[in-house]
Write a protein that holds these residues in place. Structure first.
Motif, mmCIF file in Angstrom:
data_model
loop_
_atom_site.group_PDB
_atom_site.id
_atom_site.type_symbol
_atom_site.label_atom_id
_atom_site.label_comp_id
_atom_site.label_asym_id
_atom_site.label_seq_id
_atom_site.Cartn_x
_atom_site.Cartn_y
_atom_site.Cartn_z
ATOM 1 N N ALA A 42 30.740 47.234 40.370
ATOM 2 C CA ALA A 42 31.824 47.041 41.335
ATOM 3 C C ALA A 42 32.964 46.229 40.749
ATOM 4 O O ALA A 42 34.073 46.231 41.294
ATOM 5 N N GLN A 43 32.745 45.571 39.639
ATOM 6 C CA GLN A 43 33.800 44.793 39.001
ATOM 7 C C GLN A 43 34.804 45.696 38.274
ATOM 8 O O GLN A 43 35.871 45.232 37.881
ATOM 9 N N SER A 51 28.945 52.135 42.048
ATOM 10 C CA SER A 51 28.679 50.906 42.794
ATOM 11 C C SER A 51 28.408 51.182 44.264
ATOM 12 O O SER A 51 27.532 50.551 44.860
ATOM 13 N N SER A 52 29.122 52.113 44.860
ATOM 14 C CA SER A 52 28.905 52.369 46.280
ATOM 15 C C SER A 52 27.562 53.060 46.537
ATOM 16 O O SER A 52 26.846 52.692 47.467
ATOM 17 N N TRP A 53 27.194 54.023 45.702
ATOM 18 C CA TRP A 53 25.916 54.710 45.923
ATOM 19 C C TRP A 53 24.709 53.835 45.588
ATOM 20 O O TRP A 53 23.726 53.820 46.332
ATOM 21 N N THR A 54 24.775 53.105 44.464
ATOM 22 C CA THR A 54 23.646 52.228 44.141
ATOM 23 C C THR A 54 23.547 51.090 45.145
ATOM 24 O O THR A 54 22.450 50.644 45.482
ATOM 25 N N GLY A 55 24.686 50.619 45.641
ATOM 26 C CA GLY A 55 24.655 49.595 46.673
ATOM 27 C C GLY A 55 24.024 50.092 47.958
ATOM 28 O O GLY A 55 23.221 49.398 48.585
ATOM 29 N N PHE A 90 30.157 47.154 49.293
ATOM 30 C CA PHE A 90 31.433 46.938 49.974
ATOM 31 C C PHE A 90 32.611 46.969 49.006
ATOM 32 O O PHE A 90 33.675 47.499 49.339
ATOM 33 N N LEU A 91 32.443 46.431 47.817
ATOM 34 C CA LEU A 91 33.522 46.514 46.831
ATOM 35 C C LEU A 91 33.725 47.952 46.363
ATOM 36 O O LEU A 91 34.853 48.388 46.140
ATOM 37 N N GLY A 96 37.229 52.945 46.560
ATOM 38 C CA GLY A 96 37.352 54.401 46.621
ATOM 39 C C GLY A 96 36.282 55.086 47.430
ATOM 40 O O GLY A 96 36.396 56.252 47.756
ATOM 41 N N GLY A 97 35.206 54.418 47.727
ATOM 42 C CA GLY A 97 34.204 54.969 48.624
ATOM 43 C C GLY A 97 33.106 55.772 47.961
ATOM 44 O O GLY A 97 33.008 55.861 46.726
#
Length: 104
Positions: A42-43, A51-55, A90-91, A96-97
């Motif tokens: 996410a950084q 980042s969004s899918w693994t989160g 969330f980041l 970008g989602g």
């Protein structure tokens, strides 16, 4: 001499009751790994899909791990992994989602 009868709980890293918990330990490891992946990726703005899918998967894995957890040490690690996964999710959503502009 009641203290002489207490079991040694300092020996195990995850199981404070002296019993093996393979499902809970696996969920803990997966949640922490997904949380770290989501937080670190996410950084970087262009890794928002990762980042969004693994989160998201880390949040669900950690929530199920909390539900089936029986030890305090396991819950503590799950909360850390859940926090990392949630921040990464969330980041990633802010950058970008989940679908990255493919689905409008």
């Amino acid at each position: 001499m009641a203290q002489a009868m207490r079991p040694n709980t300092a020996g195990g890293l995850f199981a404070t009751d002296g019993k093996p918990h393979p499902l809970q330990d696996t969920l803990l490891a997966v949640t922490v790994a997904l949380g770290l992946t989501a937080f670190i990726s996410a950084q970087f703005h262009n890794l928002h899909l990762l980042s969004s899918w693994t989160g998201l998967v880390g949040i669900f894995t950690g929530a199920y791990g909390q539900w089936v957890s029986v030890t305090t040490r396991g819950r503590f690690g799950l909360i850390l992994g859940l926090g990392l996964a949630a921040v990464g999710f969330f980041l990633g959503m802010a950058h970008g989602g989940l679908f990255g502009g493919v689905v409008d």
